[in-house]
Design an enzyme around this catalytic site. Structure first.
Site, PDB file in Angstrom:
ATOM      1  N   CYS A 292      75.583  70.466  41.730  1.00 57.27           N
ATOM      2  CA  CYS A 292      76.400  69.998  41.812  1.00 57.27           C
ATOM      3  C   CYS A 292      78.067  70.717  41.249  1.00 57.27           C
ATOM      4  CB  CYS A 292      76.919  68.448  41.425  1.00 57.27           C
ATOM      5  SG  CYS A 292      76.654  68.788  39.861  1.00 57.27           S
ATOM      6  N   GLU A 397      82.002  68.692  51.074  1.00 59.56           N
ATOM      7  CA  GLU A 397      81.060  68.867  50.383  1.00 59.56           C
ATOM      8  C   GLU A 397      80.093  69.769  51.305  1.00 59.56           C
ATOM      9  OE1 GLU A 397      77.836  66.561  48.090  1.00 59.56           O
ATOM     10  OE2 GLU A 397      77.674  68.343  45.937  1.00 59.56           O
TER      11      GLU A 397
END
Ligand code: NAD
Length: 497
Positions: A292, A397
């Site tokens: 992340c 993402e």
């Protein structure tokens, strides 16, 4: 190539850990766990049902009154014992992590270390949990604040840091006197299995810490269960925001949901090229881009073409030289993606980038593997140039080894790009200028900021932050935030006649 010693030697049937016992799931449904480097099945994980979760919550609820009364110092000593066992098993835990996830052994050692640091930090609970007081709030009257545990908490974990992430929460929850249920990701259940073997050996009382393997059904049962007081979630934004945060708050629970990311790394024209590029390699390609805190968009600031071209050329050279292979080989710098579906997803984004008109400077679809391994999950590093803010590859993402290079005239434009992004997990700046760094830190709407640091991962005694679509809730994992999340604050006002 070094000799590869695999800690998991035969297919292992995993079990749940409830009330201090290894038990079979009532559901009796299993999923294969596959080593993405070798494509060999290493285990079978139970996909438990809501009945299994109910058993674990019942055990945790029943263990709570006695555990709550156990002194904070005694509770801390269980964690000191666990820390010793983790140190003794450090290498094995790290090697298991490579086998289930694909990361390199060094990345896995880093993960194990970060996990242990949270155990160490939580062992300081007698100090961390203290309240505060003030004498004479009125004549002869005193006031004080105490912190109390609430009951049963649970964690729903992601696949990418399977050992560390539950340790952002569980040690703080349990050290403050709550009891706990962990639901690991079904993709990577082994390192939690290993952790629970050590929890068992450390001798925690039955029911204090439990584990239920599974997927959506167990996660939903957690957010709906009337005896679960709060949920810590780490995973993708759609699941974290739309299912876990909405669902668990609707059921009256405390929630902290740490979610997806699209991180910008900004290079100023005064940055040291030689020192910055190794940081970029770790940020964009470490953990095969499945962090992340991974770099996603590289923003090169300024109108100096010579600097831009030199920086880009060296970046491409460094990325092209990354050694790809099985993470248990010490010489390897990047492992496979964790599963074939993840590779397919990244390939889709590479095709999308080409279609959107970005220039594919380095094509990760052609690569060489060190050693003789099937290429199902492997992918090389990619670099796109001339990426613009509106492209899908710049916004979504990707969660793989892909770098998008964007160019801006000045720092203000770079900050605008970051602040326009839906996500707010991490941003980093590489510069020699304190003024630029301070402006960046002041204005950027992201929770974790790196200044000449490419992976700004907060230590255990700081919160693992995040903003916008990267975080839902108000208290984060780790450190003091975790202590606040897992305790109720009670204020007492006292007068003695
Ligand atoms: P995921 O959302 O697919 O799964 C996370 C957990 O939710 C798993 O335990 C899974 O079983 C469960 N789950 C999945 N779908 C569900 C559903 N429909 N209903 C209920 N539960 C469900 O995430 P992942 O692919 O395992 O993890 C990768 C994601 O995690 C990335 O987006 C990454 O950025 C994010 N992440 C964030 C942080 C952070 O601190 N912000 C840290 C690590 C990973």
């Amino acid at each position: 190539m070094s000799i590869i010693e695999e800690p998991i030697k035969k297919v292992q049937m995993l079990k749940n850990y409830v009330n201090g016992e290894w038990i079979e799931s009532e559901a009796n449904v299993f999923r294969d766990v596959v080593n993405p480097a070798t494509m060999k099945t290493i285990g079978k994980v139970p996909i438990s049902n809501s009945g299994d979760l109910d058993e674990a919550v019942k055990a945790a609820r029943e263990a709570f009154p006695e555990w709550r009364r156990t002194t904070p110092l005694t509770r801390a000593r269980y964690f000191l014992r666990l820390k010793e066992l983790l140190e003794e098993n450090f290498e094995e835990v790290s090697r298991v992590g490579v086998m289930e996830h694909g990361k390199t052994i060094d990345e896995s050692r880093g993960e194990t270390r970060r996990g242990i640091e949270n155990v160490e930090c939580a062992a300081g609970i007698p100090s961390l949990m203290m309240g505060y007081n003030l004498e004479d709030i009125a004549r002869g009257i005193d006031e004080y604040l105490i912190r109390q545990p609430l009951g049963v908490f649970a964690c729903i974990a992601p696949f990418n840091f399977p050992f560390m992430v539950p340790l952002w929460y569980m040690p703080y929850a349990v050290a403050t006197g709550n009891t706990y249920v962990v639901k690991p990701s079904p993709w990577t259940p082994f390192s939690q299995h290993k952790l629970f073997e050590l929890i068992d050996e450390a001798g925690f009382p039955p029911g204090v810490i439990n584990m239920v393997h599974g997927d959506v059904e167990v996660a939903n049962a957690i957010i709906e269960h009337p005896d679960v007081k709060g949920v810590s979630f780490v995973g993708s934004t759609p699941v974290g925001r739309d299912i876990i945060y909405k669902g668990a708050t609707a059921h009256g629970k405390r929630v902290q949901a740490q979610c997806g990311a699209k991180n910008f790394l900004v290079v100023m024209p005064d940055a040291s090229v030689d020192r910055t590029i190794p940081s970029l390699m770790t940020s964009f390609y470490g953990n095969t881009g499945q962090r992340c805190l991974s770099g996603a968009n590289l923003v090169i600031v300024g109108e100096d073409d010579a600097f831009y071209n030199r920086f880009l050329k060296k970046t491409v050279e460094a990325a092209a030289n990354i050694r790809i292979g099985y993470g248990l080989d010490e010489s390897v710098q990047m492992g496979p993606l964790q599963a074939e579906v993840r590779k397919t997803r990244v390939l889709g984004y590479i095709e999308k980038g080409v279609e959107e008109g970005a220039k594919l400077l380095l094509d990760g679809r052609s690569f060489k593997i060190v050693g003789n391994y099937p290429d199902n999950c492997f992918l090389g590093p990619s670099i796109f140039q001339d990426v613009t803010e509106d492209m899908v590859i710049a916004k979504e993402e990707i969660f793989g080894p892909v770098m998008n290079v964007i160019r801006t005239k000045n720092l203000d434009d770079a900050i605008k790009l970051i602040n326009n992004s839906a996500y707010g997990n991490e941003a980093a700046i590489f510069t020699d200028s304190g003024r630029a760094a301070r402006k960046f830190q002041y204005e950027v709407t992201c929770g974790n900021i790196g200044i000449n640091i490419g992976v700004a991962a907060p230590m255990a005694f700081f919160p693992f932050s995040g903003m916008k679509d990267s975080f839902f809730g108000d208290l984060h994992g780790q450190g003091r935030d975790a202590v606040n999340f897992f305790t109720e604050q009670k204020v007492v006002i006292v007068r003695w006649f």
